[in-house]
Design a protein around this motif. Sequence first.
Motif, short mmCIF file in Angstrom:
data_model
loop_
_atom_site.label_atom_id
_atom_site.label_comp_id
_atom_site.label_asym_id
_atom_site.label_seq_id
_atom_site.Cartn_x
_atom_site.Cartn_y
_atom_site.Cartn_z
N SER A 283 60.30 -5.95 22.44
CA SER A 283 60.60 -7.00 21.46
C SER A 283 60.44 -6.54 20.02
CB SER A 283 59.69 -8.21 21.70
OG SER A 283 58.32 -7.83 21.58
N ALA A 284 59.62 -5.51 19.78
CA ALA A 284 59.39 -5.04 18.41
C ALA A 284 59.02 -3.56 18.46
CB ALA A 284 58.29 -5.85 17.73
N LYS A 285 59.35 -2.86 17.38
CA LYS A 285 59.02 -1.45 17.33
C LYS A 285 57.50 -1.27 17.31
CE LYS A 285 59.16 -1.01 12.28
NZ LYS A 285 57.77 -0.57 12.11
N GLY A 286 57.05 -0.11 17.81
CA GLY A 286 55.63 0.17 17.80
C GLY A 286 55.21 0.99 19.00
N TRP A 287 53.88 1.14 19.15
CA TRP A 287 53.29 1.90 20.26
C TRP A 287 52.98 0.95 21.42
CZ3 TRP A 287 53.00 7.10 20.38
CH2 TRP A 287 53.16 7.78 19.17
N TYR A 288 53.33 1.41 22.63
CA TYR A 288 53.14 0.58 23.83
C TYR A 288 52.37 1.37 24.89
CZ TYR A 288 56.48 -2.84 22.01
OH TYR A 288 57.09 -3.79 21.25
N PHE A 289 51.52 0.63 25.57
CA PHE A 289 50.74 1.20 26.69
C PHE A 289 51.44 0.78 27.99
CE2 PHE A 289 47.39 1.44 29.84
CZ PHE A 289 46.70 2.58 29.49
N PHE A 290 51.84 1.77 28.80
CA PHE A 290 52.52 1.53 30.08
C PHE A 290 51.57 1.86 31.22
CE2 PHE A 290 56.23 1.33 27.53
CZ PHE A 290 57.27 0.83 28.29
N ARG A 291 51.66 1.06 32.29
CA ARG A 291 50.97 1.38 33.53
C ARG A 291 51.97 1.21 34.67
NH1 ARG A 291 46.75 -3.78 33.66
NH2 ARG A 291 48.32 -5.41 34.01
N CYS A 292 51.91 2.12 35.64
CA CYS A 292 52.91 2.14 36.70
C CYS A 292 52.28 2.71 37.97
CB CYS A 292 54.12 2.97 36.28
SG CYS A 292 55.45 3.07 37.49
N GLY A 293 52.73 2.21 39.13
CA GLY A 293 52.25 2.74 40.41
C GLY A 293 53.33 2.66 41.46
N ILE A 294 53.47 3.74 42.27
CA ILE A 294 54.44 3.76 43.35
C ILE A 294 54.00 4.78 44.40
CG2 ILE A 294 55.89 5.50 42.22
CD1 ILE A 294 58.32 4.04 43.43
N ALA A 295 54.30 4.47 45.66
CA ALA A 295 53.96 5.37 46.76
C ALA A 295 55.21 6.08 47.24
CB ALA A 295 53.33 4.59 47.91
N ILE A 296 55.16 7.45 47.26
CA ILE A 296 56.27 8.25 47.75
C ILE A 296 55.70 9.29 48.73
CG2 ILE A 296 58.09 9.90 47.17
CD1 ILE A 296 58.29 8.61 44.44
N ASN A 297 56.16 9.25 49.99
CA ASN A 297 55.70 10.18 51.01
C ASN A 297 56.78 11.24 51.21
OD1 ASN A 297 54.05 11.28 53.00
ND2 ASN A 297 55.06 10.08 54.62
N SER A 298 56.46 12.52 50.87
CA SER A 298 57.46 13.58 50.95
C SER A 298 56.76 14.92 50.97
CB SER A 298 58.42 13.50 49.78
OG SER A 298 59.36 14.55 49.82
N ASP A 299 57.53 15.96 51.31
CA ASP A 299 56.96 17.30 51.19
C ASP A 299 57.12 17.78 49.75
OD1 ASP A 299 59.63 17.71 51.07
OD2 ASP A 299 59.77 18.91 52.90
#
Length: 374
Positions: A283-299
């Motif tokens: 919504s406005a310019k500036g610094w943002y803190f992101f948090r993210c989580g995902i499960a990936i099962n692979s070699d």
Amino acid sequence: MFKTSTKLILAMLAFSPAVVFAQAGNIGVNTVNPGSTMDINGSLAANYSSVNIASYNLTSSDFHVSYNGSSDAVFSLPPSISGAGNFKGRIYRINNKTNFTITVNAAAPETINGSASISVPANQSVELVSTGLTGANSTWERLSVGNSVNSITASNGLTLSGTDVKLGGTLSQATNIVTAGNNLSINGTGKVLLGTNTVPTGAANAKIVVDNGTTNGALQIKDGTQQLGYVLTSDANGLATWSSTVTTAFANNWTPYTGTLVNPYTATTGGSGLNTGIQVTISAKGWYFFRCGIAINSDCNDYFFYINGIGDVWRSYCGSVTAAFMFPRDQNRVLYFAVPGTYTVLAGKTNGVVPTSFNGGNPSFYLDFVKFQN
């Protein structure tokens, strides 16, 4: 017989167009004691003509000529005559009744007050008189320009120097400059000074100086973004808006992603620019803190989510040569957005191995963010 002949001769003289009378003394009209060569006790009429053509030659029958054309015009004065026919003292009055300009030219090499031509501005007039001189002389004298020299005044930010009206006076009434879509430019090495006529110390390179002495509130800028405690900040192009310096970061005001997540890793090739089906709206310019989580099962493979031109949202590096969940599953990022808008979240991987499990964690995939600083 004599009386009859005399009457006939007098009648013929009265109707003759080329009769010259020479006498000593003065001539009076409606006065028995004329005090001048021609003394008229009554009104005086001279030829009045109105023209609308853009090029006009003044003639011996002209006196007062009004211009009513639809463009700039050129009026030409007749060439002077030496000896018989010299019209010394002839007067021309030219009235410009339009919003255009009339240029009055003398016959070369003659001049008007030393100039080859003069201009009659819009809605102004000029009166010229022949000096009787010929050749490269001032054969015409300008008696006046404008409705009347004495009627020219200057006020409300203007000054008068002779007939020259200049900027630089004191405003005597409220003034509103309506640009009507036109630009108002102030160029050059000078400055715009408000509240002072002296450039203060430290303002050598400033173009605008506001000096309100010791009184608060010298500057007010309202553009809809102003709020209590906000400061004026600039983007990369110097465009200023009001914004807070710090927000309540990490409070319960997280914004989630939008859209529906799809598995971007089903293809058998690596690479980036893979579709995830999700976006984030800044919504406005500036610094943002992101948090993210995902499960990936692979070699052994590297997997990442990112915003093109901004940075990674989540990235997991190869940690096992056999099938395993990528780690760490939950990650945090700090990203800067210079321009508000909706940004697409893309994905990428390093090789062609398809994950055996995608988004199988508890909780399932999440991505949210909060602004914490401008």
